[in-house]
Design an enzyme around this catalytic site. Structure first.
Site, short mmCIF file in Angstrom:
data_model
loop_
_atom_site.label_atom_id
_atom_site.label_comp_id
_atom_site.label_asym_id
_atom_site.label_seq_id
_atom_site.Cartn_x
_atom_site.Cartn_y
_atom_site.Cartn_z
N CYS A 113 33.15 -26.14 34.90
CA CYS A 113 31.84 -25.92 33.35
C CYS A 113 32.25 -27.06 32.32
O CYS A 113 31.13 -27.36 31.56
CB CYS A 113 32.21 -24.56 32.44
SG CYS A 113 32.04 -23.03 33.64
N HIS A 248 29.28 -25.48 26.16
CA HIS A 248 29.17 -24.80 27.71
C HIS A 248 27.88 -22.98 27.20
O HIS A 248 28.57 -22.34 26.84
CB HIS A 248 29.96 -24.44 28.03
CG HIS A 248 29.94 -23.34 30.02
ND1 HIS A 248 29.00 -23.13 30.74
CD2 HIS A 248 30.92 -22.93 29.78
CE1 HIS A 248 29.49 -22.69 31.33
NE2 HIS A 248 30.41 -22.39 30.77
N ASN A 279 24.59 -18.42 33.33
CA ASN A 279 26.07 -19.52 33.08
C ASN A 279 25.31 -19.53 34.47
O ASN A 279 25.89 -19.84 34.99
CB ASN A 279 27.14 -18.49 33.10
CG ASN A 279 28.66 -19.40 33.28
OD1 ASN A 279 28.18 -20.20 33.50
ND2 ASN A 279 29.80 -18.59 32.91
#
Length: 323
Positions: A113, A248, A279
């Site tokens: 990520c 993130h 996500n």
């Protein structure tokens, strides 16, 4: 050495919207449970035959067009991803082919990520060193390919998408600081491989995303605020000077808890794209940033902290100025 800047941004998401109610038909969950624990309402899911490169190319094409550059102007293509199934040619090379970029160095980068912020710093370093004058930096993920759709703790989180940035050298004679107008500031990055198993995507050729959610939450909220402050310091700013923050997009509750520990201005714009996109791992930072700039919620030249973190455990953060 010359400075660098983000010249333009672009983003792309697949058409299919997967709602929380849709997920409730797959696993034991509900819209209320998902919103309470994650803040997520919807996420985008790519078609079965759609690849990471297919998602990345439109985002990169939009950034290239917005920068007013021709394909042959690009000397470097870096694509951050952890979900791509293609190994060779790289997904970056496939994007270069789709956009008819003739001879750029093209490679994929996997840092989970934190991938986009890592790739942005790497491309900025290359441009500053004179290896290229313009670079395409992309974060693209098809997380639906690595989702365990029977695990309600993780399948509610993940989505697909891509974001891209054109990184350019600051024109000769433009005396700006590294984090000056439209600049890319120094990166604060690193990893803790001793805790790498807290976020993982393993199992040979049939990988599934898994994480230790509570341990990750503790790590982010106790250790990463100091990383964010150091990134600001390296750019010559305090957190209160920031016009915006794009972390993130892991989980809205996690983002809120992290930013509570920074002394941000009450006027700072905080990216919350996770609510509508879920996500998207390495794609989440450029996707959210591109949307904020497109909606003019961040003004040209505004200082914004970018902060990617996750699997590895790894992190990368820098202050940039909006194009």
């Amino acid at each position: 050495m010359p400075g660098t800047r983000i010249a333009a941004l672009g983003h792309h998401q697949p058409d299919r919207v997967l709602t929380n109610d849709d997920l409730a038909s797959l696993v034991d969950t509900s819209d209320a449970w998902i919103r309470r624990r994650t803040g997520i309402a919807t996420r985008r899911i790519a078609a079965e035959g759609e690849t990471v490169a297919d998602l990345a190319a439109p985002a990169a094409g939009k950034a290239l067009a917005a920068a007013g550059l021709a394909p042959e102007d690009i000397g470097l293509v870096v694509l951050a991803t952890c979900s791509a199934r293609d190994r060779c040619p790289s997904n970056a090379a496939q994007v270069a082919r789709a956009l008819q970029i003739p001879s750029a160095v093209a490679y994929d980068l996997d840092n989970g990520c934190a991938g986009f912020c890592t790739a942005l710093a790497s491309a900025s370093h290359s441009v500053r060193a004179g290896a290229a004058r313009h670079a395409l930096v992309i974060g693209a993920e098809k997380m639906s390919d690595v989702t365990d759709w029977t695990d309600r703790s993780t399948c509610v989180l993940l989505g697909d998408g891509a974001g891209a940035a054109v990184v350019s050298a600051v024109p000769d004679g433009d005396a700006v600081a590294e984090s000056g107008p439209e600049g890319i500031g120094p990166v604060e990055w690193g990893s803790d491989p001793t805790r790498g198993d807290l976020v993982r995507l393993l199992d040979d050729w049939q990988p599934h995303f898994a994480q230790e959610g509570q341990a990750v939450f503790r790590w982010v909220t106790t250790e990463l605020p100091a990383v964010a402050r150091r990134a600001c310091e390296r750019a010559g700013l305090a957190p209160g000077d920031l016009a915006g923050v794009v972390t993130h997009q892991a989980n809205l509750r996690l983002i809120e808890a992290l930013l509570e520990r920074l002394d941000l201005s009450p006027d700072a714009v905080v990216a919350q794209d996770v609510v509508e996109s879920g996500n998207t791992s390495a794609a989440s930072v450029p996707l959210a940033l591109a949307k904020l700039v497109e909606r003019r919620e961040l003004a040209p030249g505004a200082p914004v902290l970018l902060f990617g973190f996750g699997g590895g455990l790894s992190w990368a953060s820098q202050v940039v100025r909006c194009p």
